[in-house]
Scaffold this motif. Structure first.
Motif, short mmCIF file in Angstrom:
data_model
loop_
_atom_site.label_atom_id
_atom_site.label_comp_id
_atom_site.label_asym_id
_atom_site.label_seq_id
_atom_site.Cartn_x
_atom_site.Cartn_y
_atom_site.Cartn_z
N VAL A 1 -1.68 0.76 7.86
CA VAL A 1 -0.90 -0.54 7.19
C VAL A 1 -0.69 -1.65 8.21
N LYS A 2 -1.07 -2.78 7.82
CA LYS A 2 -0.62 -4.01 8.82
C LYS A 2 0.37 -4.81 7.94
N GLU A 3 1.34 -5.09 9.06
CA GLU A 3 2.37 -5.93 8.49
C GLU A 3 1.96 -7.35 7.48
N LEU A 4 2.57 -7.44 6.81
CA LEU A 4 2.11 -8.72 5.87
C LEU A 4 2.54 -9.97 6.57
N LYS A 5 1.86 -10.96 7.07
CA LYS A 5 2.30 -12.20 7.68
C LYS A 5 1.55 -13.46 7.10
N HIS A 6 2.25 -14.59 7.50
CA HIS A 6 1.16 -15.71 6.99
C HIS A 6 0.55 -16.06 8.08
N SER B 1 5.06 -4.08 4.27
CA SER B 1 6.39 -4.78 5.02
C SER B 1 6.50 -4.15 6.39
N SER B 2 7.54 -4.66 7.06
CA SER B 2 7.62 -4.35 8.32
C SER B 2 7.78 -3.10 8.60
N ALA C 1 0.87 -1.11 0.06
CA ALA C 1 -0.02 0.03 0.07
C ALA C 1 0.90 1.45 0.09
N SER C 2 2.12 1.11 0.29
CA SER C 2 2.80 2.48 0.68
C SER C 2 3.73 2.86 -0.48
N SER D 1 6.68 -0.45 6.50
CA SER D 1 5.82 0.41 6.42
C SER D 1 4.62 0.08 7.17
N ALA D 2 4.69 -1.01 8.09
CA ALA D 2 3.58 -1.12 8.92
C ALA D 2 3.26 0.03 9.94
N GLY D 3 2.10 0.17 10.17
CA GLY D 3 1.67 1.43 10.88
C GLY D 3 1.57 2.87 10.22
N ARG D 4 1.90 2.78 9.08
CA ARG D 4 1.46 3.98 8.27
C ARG D 4 0.03 4.25 8.26
#
Ligand code: 2RA
Length: 336
Positions: free
Chosen positions: A52-57, A35-36, A8-9, A38-41
């Motif tokens: 933005v959430k961190e993409l995880k499995h 990614s870690s 998203a960023s 951009s997470a939190g933006r």
């Protein structure tokens, strides 16, 4: 529709938000992934703030209907299963799956129905240079089968991402101030220069970018069409230009070609050289269509035709094409 945007960023990720809003794409829930780093933006969409959430499995994609993914090929490969396992349609902007036999490669103006057959739940978005070319080629193919294409591209910095656009801008400023330009995103200074090298060179002397135009065009057009490309990076911000020459099975008249372009979905005809009317990247940036001009019969080949196209690399070359694929699936009722 429950929609996810992965990456998203990034320049394309941000364009997804603009395009989805401008086209009133029906969204009930929106989830942004990154990614870690951009997470939190936070980003605002239709007056509401999204983080933005961190993409995880994990099961974050449960309930998602369509995921627009533009986060690099490595991320697409690693997370395809996580994204699609609960039934989300993954529309992937990376090159990771484009040539996979069980993944459709789609430009809605050319081969929309291919999107209906997606055994892995993945639909690949073609390379930006391929997208704008095949939209124009389709208009001609409707008149007479295209046997071969020669194309030279003039690719904007945006193709290498937001940081590359910033680097180009900075180079001009640095040079204006008599400073040494920062050269990190490209092999050489791009300001006041042209770099005939996009992506990496392959054994046949073509770059991967040039081979994408050969391979992807044949898959999208379901054709034995031969494409020889020379891809060049130019000091332009966000619209790609292409000088295209085609050879068709039968000679075509300029009138029928102009009419075909004028009637082609997604094409704007700008072809009045006497009035200095022709497409230019400065004026096409931020627009949706593929602009076509400089149309002329090839004076060396009765079956030859030359023309010039310009299109916004981040919109039609990436985000818009992906959203149009989702709009098509919605229109034909082929998505949850
Ligand atoms: C470029 N087409 O222009 C490639 C990737 N977007 O750099």
């Amino acid at each position: 529709m429950n929609v996810a945007i992965v990456g998203a960023s990034g320049a394309v990720g941000q364009e997804f938000l603009r395009v989805l809003d401008q086209r009133n794409f029906p969204i009930d829930n929106l989830v942004l992934f990154g990614s870690s780093r951009s997470a939190g933006r936070d980003y605002t969409f239709r007056g509401k703030q999204y983080t933005v959430k961190e993409l995880k499995h994990n099961d974050d994609f449960k309930g998602i209907d369509v995921a627009f993914v533009s986060a690099g090929g490595g991320t697409s490969i690693e997370f395809a299963e996580t994204i699609t396992k609960h039934g989300a349609v993954m529309i992937d902007n990376s090159s990771a799956f484009r040539m996979e036999k069980d993944v459709p490669l789609v430009v809605p103006e050319v081969n929309p129905e291919d999107a209906l057959d997606r055994p892995r739940g993945i639909i690949a978005n073609p390379n930006c240079t391929t997208i704008q070319m095949v939209v124009a080629l389709k208009a001609i193919e409707n008149l007479s089968h295209i046997k071969r294409v020669h194309v030279a591209t003039y690719q904007a910095a945006s193709g290498a991402g937001a940081t590359a656009m910033a680097e180009l801008k900075k180079q001009f400023e640095q040079l204006l101030n008599g400073e040494e330009p920062t050269v990190e995103k490209f092999a050489y200074q791009l300001a006041y220069n042209l770099i005939p090298h996009v992506d990496v060179f392959t054994d046949n002397g073509y770059t991967k970018e040039e081979m994408k135009m050969y391979n992807e065009t044949r898959k999208i057009m379901h054709s034995d069409i031969e494409v020889s490309a020379t891809c060049v990076r130019v000091p332009v911000m966000r619209a790609h230009s292409e000088a295209t020459w085609v050879e068709t099975e039968r000679p075509l008249s300029l009138e029928e070609v102009r009419q075909a372009f004028a009637q082609m979905d997604g094409v704007v005809l700008q072809d009045e050289p006497a009035k200095k009317v022709y497409p230019m990247p400065l004026f096409v940036a931020d627009h949706d269509e593929v602009y076509v001009g400089r149309i002329r019969k090839d004076l060396t080949n009765p079956n030859g035709l030359s023309f010039w196209t310009v299109s916004d690399q981040i919109r039609k070359g990436a985000a818009l094409n992906a959203v149009q694929i989702a709009e098509y699936l919605l229109k034909v009722g082929n998505i949850r």
